[in-house]
Write an enzyme that holds these catalytic residues in place. Structure first.
Site, PDB file in Angstrom:
ATOM      1  N   ASN A 143     -10.495 -44.873-116.619  1.00 54.62           N
ATOM      2  CA  ASN A 143      -9.040 -44.877-116.423  1.00 54.62           C
ATOM      3  C   ASN A 143      -8.449 -43.466-116.506  1.00 54.62           C
ATOM      4  O   ASN A 143      -7.222 -43.314-116.607  1.00 54.62           O
ATOM      5  CB  ASN A 143      -8.378 -45.768-117.481  1.00 54.62           C
ATOM      6  CG  ASN A 143      -8.747 -47.226-117.288  1.00 54.62           C
ATOM      7  OD1 ASN A 143      -8.456 -47.811-116.247  1.00 54.62           O
ATOM      8  ND2 ASN A 143      -9.426 -47.809-118.269  1.00 54.62           N
TER       9      ASN A 143
ATOM     10  N   SER B  66     -13.935 -42.157-119.760  1.00 59.74           N
ATOM     11  CA  SER B  66     -13.055 -43.237-119.306  1.00 59.74           C
ATOM     12  C   SER B  66     -12.958 -43.351-117.783  1.00 59.74           C
ATOM     13  O   SER B  66     -12.777 -42.368-117.080  1.00 59.74           O
ATOM     14  CB  SER B  66     -11.649 -43.035-119.864  1.00 59.74           C
ATOM     15  OG  SER B  66     -10.789 -44.024-119.352  1.00 59.74           O
TER      16      SER B  66
ATOM     17  N   ASP C 295     -12.348 -33.276-123.323  1.00 59.22           N
ATOM     18  CA  ASP C 295     -12.394 -34.719-123.473  1.00 59.22           C
ATOM     19  C   ASP C 295     -10.929 -35.188-123.400  1.00 59.22           C
ATOM     20  O   ASP C 295     -10.016 -34.410-123.673  1.00 59.22           O
ATOM     21  CB  ASP C 295     -13.020 -35.042-124.829  1.00 59.22           C
ATOM     22  CG  ASP C 295     -12.980 -36.502-125.154  1.00 59.22           C
ATOM     23  OD1 ASP C 295     -13.481 -37.287-124.354  1.00 59.22           O
ATOM     24  OD2 ASP C 295     -12.416 -36.863-126.224  1.00 59.22           O
TER      25      ASP C 295
ATOM     26  N   GLY D 231     -15.315 -42.503-127.705  1.00 58.29           N
ATOM     27  CA  GLY D 231     -16.188 -41.735-126.804  1.00 58.29           C
ATOM     28  C   GLY D 231     -17.294 -42.556-126.161  1.00 58.29           C
ATOM     29  O   GLY D 231     -18.051 -42.060-125.333  1.00 58.29           O
TER      30      GLY D 231
ATOM     31  N   ASP E 288      -9.400 -38.783-124.379  1.00 56.37           N
ATOM     32  CA  ASP E 288      -8.920 -39.624-125.475  1.00 56.37           C
ATOM     33  C   ASP E 288      -9.310 -39.004-126.826  1.00 56.37           C
ATOM     34  O   ASP E 288     -10.492 -38.804-127.095  1.00 56.37           O
ATOM     35  CB  ASP E 288      -9.546 -41.011-125.310  1.00 56.37           C
ATOM     36  CG  ASP E 288      -9.021 -42.000-126.319  1.00 56.37           C
ATOM     37  OD1 ASP E 288      -7.957 -41.739-126.907  1.00 56.37           O
ATOM     38  OD2 ASP E 288      -9.680 -43.027-126.521  1.00 56.37           O
TER      39      ASP E 288
HETATM   40  P1  B16 Z   1     -12.552 -46.966-120.196  1.00 56.88           P
HETATM   41  P2  B16 Z   1     -13.008 -40.203-123.853  1.00 56.88           P
HETATM   42  C1  B16 Z   1     -13.433 -42.841-123.975  1.00 56.88           C
HETATM   43  O1  B16 Z   1     -12.623 -41.755-123.575  1.00 56.88           O
HETATM   44  C2  B16 Z   1     -12.820 -43.529-125.170  1.00 56.88           C
HETATM   45  O2  B16 Z   1     -12.838 -42.666-126.305  1.00 56.88           O
HETATM   46  C3  B16 Z   1     -13.617 -44.764-125.507  1.00 56.88           C
HETATM   47  O3  B16 Z   1     -13.047 -45.444-126.603  1.00 56.88           O
HETATM   48  C4  B16 Z   1     -13.661 -45.698-124.270  1.00 56.88           C
HETATM   49  O4  B16 Z   1     -14.437 -46.838-124.522  1.00 56.88           O
HETATM   50  C5  B16 Z   1     -14.254 -44.910-123.087  1.00 56.88           C
HETATM   51  O5  B16 Z   1     -13.469 -43.732-122.864  1.00 56.88           O
HETATM   52  C6  B16 Z   1     -14.282 -45.724-121.812  1.00 56.88           C
HETATM   53  O6  B16 Z   1     -12.955 -45.992-121.425  1.00 56.88           O
HETATM   54  O7  B16 Z   1     -12.726 -48.373-120.658  1.00 56.88           O
HETATM   55  O8  B16 Z   1     -11.118 -46.576-119.925  1.00 56.88           O
HETATM   56  O9  B16 Z   1     -13.467 -46.620-119.029  1.00 56.88           O
HETATM   57  O10 B16 Z   1     -12.893 -39.998-125.346  1.00 56.88           O
HETATM   58  O11 B16 Z   1     -14.408 -39.949-123.330  1.00 56.88           O
HETATM   59  O12 B16 Z   1     -11.949 -39.462-123.087  1.00 56.88           O
HETATM   60 MG    MG Z   2     -12.656 -38.633-127.174  1.00 53.75          MG
END
Ligand code: B16
Ligand code: MG
Length: 211
Positions: free
Chosen positions: A116, A114, A7, A44, A9
């Site tokens: 991003n 994400s 993962d 997440g 973030d």
């Molecule tokens: P985005 P992960 C997640 O990343 C984040 O923990 C979560 O807070 C966020 O809303 C989600 O990605 C979507 O992110 O807006 O950048 O597409 O923990 O799965 O790496």
């Molecule tokens: Mg995470």
């Protein structure tokens, strides 16, 4: 040899403060109450699902089109903040552990909700550390659905039973188990009962049996 699926973030980098600031800016503009506790529920969770959680505190109903605009507004704030990220935002122990796992012959992949992901990996010079990237741009269902991790295993060309997911969110551990994978939990997920390997710190991955 195993495949490790990370993962992003909360495991490799910590962007929740940026998510918080960006959602807060949007919520303040709309006059919607938002605090760190609500932000913790977004870990997440996909962007649109995060927005739904924030709008629970709103008395106004928003159309789908308005919701798309709000999600885009937040993402624009968020990406501005991500521009300040540098390779220094990755702990040396994280880089050393990734290199050691690779040296031991394991495959490494990303499994992040994400959209991003690639932007963050480029900012932090992590892009070349992975054999495959599965992220918010190649999935329909978000965690706790196992899709993001099953795609990562598929991209690497390995079987789910041979994969170990490293996660910080309960939803991510649930997703790993639903996909028939082993789950290592760090941060919040260290103490989750479904976690197979609790990690106090990232480099404890190297102590997992047979790794
Ligand atoms: P985005 P992960 C997640 O990343 C984040 O923990 C979560 O807070 C966020 O809303 C989600 O990605 C979507 O992110 O807006 O950048 O597409 O923990 O799965 O790496
Ligand atoms: Mg995470």
């Amino acid at each position: 040899m195993k495949t490790f699926i990370f993962d992003l973030d909360g495991v490799l980098v910590f962007t929740d403060k940026f998510h918080y600031q960006a959602w807060k800016k949007m919520a303040d503009r709309l006059g919607i109450y938002f605090d760190e506790e609500i932000n913790n529920r977004l870990r997440g969770v996909s962007r649109m699902e995060s927005l739904e959680i924030i709008l629970e505190k709103s008395t106004k109903k928003y159309s789908d089109e308005e919701k798309n605009d709000l999600a885009e507004e937040k993402n624009n704030y968020y990406r501005e903040l991500l521009k300040s990220m540098t390779p220094e935002d990755v702990e040396p122990a994280v880089r050393r552990t990734l290199a050691e796992l690779r040296g031991r012959g394991h495959k490494l992949a990303i499994g992040s909700s994400s959209k991003n992901t690639k932007f963050i990996l480029r900012q932090t010079a992590l892009m070349d550390e992975f054999d495959a990237i599965s992220d918010g741009t190649n999935i329909i269902k978000s965690k706790p659905d196992p899709e993001v991790f099953l795609k990562a295993a598929f991209f690497v060309g390995d079987r789910p039973e041979n994969c170990i997911v490293v996660e910080d969110a309960y939803a991510g551990i649930d997703a790993a188990k639903a996909g028939g994978m082993l789950a290592a939990g760090i941060g919040d997920a260290e103490h989750y009962e479904k976690t197979d390997y609790p990690l106090k710190k990232f480099e404890d991955i190297l102590q997992i049996p047979n790794v």
